[in-house]
Design a protein around this motif. Sequence first.
Motif, PDB file in Angstrom:
ATOM      1  N   GLU A   1      -4.997   3.825   4.367  1.00 35.64           N
ATOM      2  CA  GLU A   1      -3.825   2.952   4.384  1.00 35.64           C
ATOM      3  C   GLU A   1      -4.082   1.725   5.257  1.00 35.64           C
ATOM      4  O   GLU A   1      -3.797   0.585   4.858  1.00 35.64           O
ATOM      5  CB  GLU A   1      -2.610   3.717   4.898  1.00 35.64           C
ATOM      6  CG  GLU A   1      -1.339   2.875   4.987  1.00 35.64           C
ATOM      7  CD  GLU A   1      -0.182   3.661   5.584  1.00 35.64           C
ATOM      8  OE1 GLU A   1       0.958   3.468   5.119  1.00 35.64           O
ATOM      9  OE2 GLU A   1      -0.419   4.450   6.519  1.00 35.64           O
TER      10      GLU A   1
ATOM     11  N   SER B   1      -4.502   8.089   6.319  1.00 39.48           N
ATOM     12  CA  SER B   1      -4.019   7.108   7.298  1.00 39.48           C
ATOM     13  C   SER B   1      -5.025   5.974   7.472  1.00 39.48           C
ATOM     14  O   SER B   1      -4.657   4.795   7.507  1.00 39.48           O
ATOM     15  CB  SER B   1      -3.761   7.799   8.648  1.00 39.48           C
ATOM     16  OG  SER B   1      -3.345   6.851   9.619  1.00 39.48           O
TER      17      SER B   1
ATOM     18  N   ASN C   1      -0.594   6.514   1.512  1.00 29.99           N
ATOM     19  CA  ASN C   1      -0.366   7.533   2.545  1.00 29.99           C
ATOM     20  C   ASN C   1       0.981   8.215   2.318  1.00 29.99           C
ATOM     21  O   ASN C   1       1.941   8.033   3.057  1.00 29.99           O
ATOM     22  CB  ASN C   1      -0.427   6.899   3.933  1.00 29.99           C
ATOM     23  CG  ASN C   1      -0.537   7.933   5.043  1.00 29.99           C
ATOM     24  OD1 ASN C   1      -0.755   9.115   4.768  1.00 29.99           O
ATOM     25  ND2 ASN C   1      -0.378   7.504   6.283  1.00 29.99           N
TER      26      ASN C   1
ATOM     27  N   LYS D   1      -4.301  -2.116   3.827  1.00 30.41           N
ATOM     28  CA  LYS D   1      -3.362  -3.144   4.300  1.00 30.41           C
ATOM     29  C   LYS D   1      -4.118  -4.368   4.806  1.00 30.41           C
ATOM     30  O   LYS D   1      -3.693  -5.509   4.580  1.00 30.41           O
ATOM     31  CB  LYS D   1      -2.479  -2.563   5.413  1.00 30.41           C
ATOM     32  CG  LYS D   1      -1.385  -1.654   4.908  1.00 30.41           C
ATOM     33  CD  LYS D   1      -0.507  -1.137   6.048  1.00 30.41           C
ATOM     34  CE  LYS D   1       0.668  -0.316   5.516  1.00 30.41           C
ATOM     35  NZ  LYS D   1       1.524   0.222   6.616  1.00 30.41           N
TER      36      LYS D   1
ATOM     37  N   VAL E   1       0.838  -1.196   0.000  1.00 24.84           N
ATOM     38  CA  VAL E   1       0.000   0.000   0.000  1.00 24.84           C
ATOM     39  C   VAL E   1       0.879   1.255   0.000  1.00 24.84           C
ATOM     40  O   VAL E   1       1.770   1.396   0.843  1.00 24.84           O
ATOM     41  CB  VAL E   1      -0.937   0.013   1.221  1.00 24.84           C
ATOM     42  CG1 VAL E   1      -1.794   1.270   1.235  1.00 24.84           C
ATOM     43  CG2 VAL E   1      -1.825  -1.240   1.214  1.00 24.84           C
ATOM     44  N   THR E   2       0.622   2.171  -0.934  1.00 26.23           N
ATOM     45  CA  THR E   2       1.472   3.353  -1.097  1.00 26.23           C
ATOM     46  C   THR E   2       0.700   4.662  -0.972  1.00 26.23           C
ATOM     47  O   THR E   2       1.242   5.733  -1.250  1.00 26.23           O
ATOM     48  CB  THR E   2       2.159   3.322  -2.478  1.00 26.23           C
ATOM     49  OG1 THR E   2       1.148   3.234  -3.490  1.00 26.23           O
ATOM     50  CG2 THR E   2       3.083   2.112  -2.598  1.00 26.23           C
TER      51      THR E   2
END
Length: 451
Positions: free
Chosen positions: A441, A438, A251, A445, A248-249
């Motif tokens: 993210e 946040s 944030n 995840k 996961v990119t």
Amino acid sequence: MPEQRIALDDMLLKMRAGRLTRRSFLERTLTIGLTSSAAISLLEACGGNSNSSGGNGAATSLFWTSEPDPSNAYQTLVDTFNKTLGQQKGIYVTWHQGPAKTDELLIQYTTMLRARSASTDILSMDIVYPASFAASQWTVPISDTQWPASERAKYLSGPIQGCTYQGKLWAAPLYTDLGLLYYRKDVIPSKPTTWDDLTSAASAVSPSKVKYGYVWQGDQYEGLVCDFVEVLYGYHGSILDGNDPTKVTVNSPEAKQALARMVKWIGTISPLSVTTFQEEPTRNIWQNGDAAFMRNWPYAYALGNDSTQSKIANKFDITGLPYGGSGTVGHSAIGGWNLAINAFSKNADAAWEFIHYMLQNDAQKQLALQGSRASTLQSIYTDSEVLAKQPLFAKLGPILKNALPRPVSPKYSDVSEAIQQNIYQALKRQVSVDAALSNLETDLKHITATS
């Protein structure tokens, strides 16, 4: 309620196909809370008798459910098919226009297919869904015999790849799609290349010359995912790693810049109500001459130039989406709709006859001319009549080259839902930009880590 609407749609399709009697229809509508008088009225309005033969006397009746088509090109093509090839082959197609929200159409399909229902034979589906439907065994593959490689080579490779899963083709690419920036030539001196340019230009003309500076799709639905990733990609950000969909990119500093930009638009160059806008409300505002800029799909081009319904015919142009921050080029989100065959349909061969017809030059050209649909057949982009009547097609090539897909994941439905919820909360100022990213993210995840 959405559940009632889905059940009712399913029953109406069965009625029209001759797969449900009038008596059974009336009995079942009572079980979902419809009054008997309302059910009878609905039945009469929809031509309430059961007839298994198609309107051209055909032995095989097919039902096609699609996304909305404001241009009515789909009905034109269905009518033509029924009078020509359908008449020859003994096939009659009835087109059913699905709900405006892609998410609601997905729920409708999921409910039908989990019940192993064949109430719809042909399914229109967004480019992000063929793989998941194939994995669930809800659709049937299109064989090399049906659509040989020599014929497929005439079509854009990207949309075909989007319909391919585990080496098989699970849907046929009806048309591709990409986000476009529409701008008023009579109000805006030059097209913007950056989001700063757009914001400044929109601020300069709104509300002095137009009611709104910029309108786009801010409602909580799939369209918001497209709008968000286009701004994000323009800032050189991403949601998932392109080489590893479990990483996961989102944030990132780039994402914070992009989302903060969108939040600032609301109440300034964009109306507060933009958080309720989908494609059609956006287009209606644009065609009424009330916006300097609009983000939408190619279908809005022909409609906007129709002087019988648009106040801005011949007063606008299109360009690619802008960029910002450390980005150097804008990126449109790739969309597009595809035709798949319901695995539970008993009419798969007849369904393919109709799908194959929709892929041919005449149908693809009709979609381009009447619906401004970006064809998957490459020859349409050099067709002299199309270029003369739809200058848009000469401009799509360079924009298509920089277009990018939405996040690629086998769990796309969950990924999309998480993006919608968290980005929408930020747009509504229910949470801060930092908190929204946040939270997104964390959600992503969890989704990508779950088997």
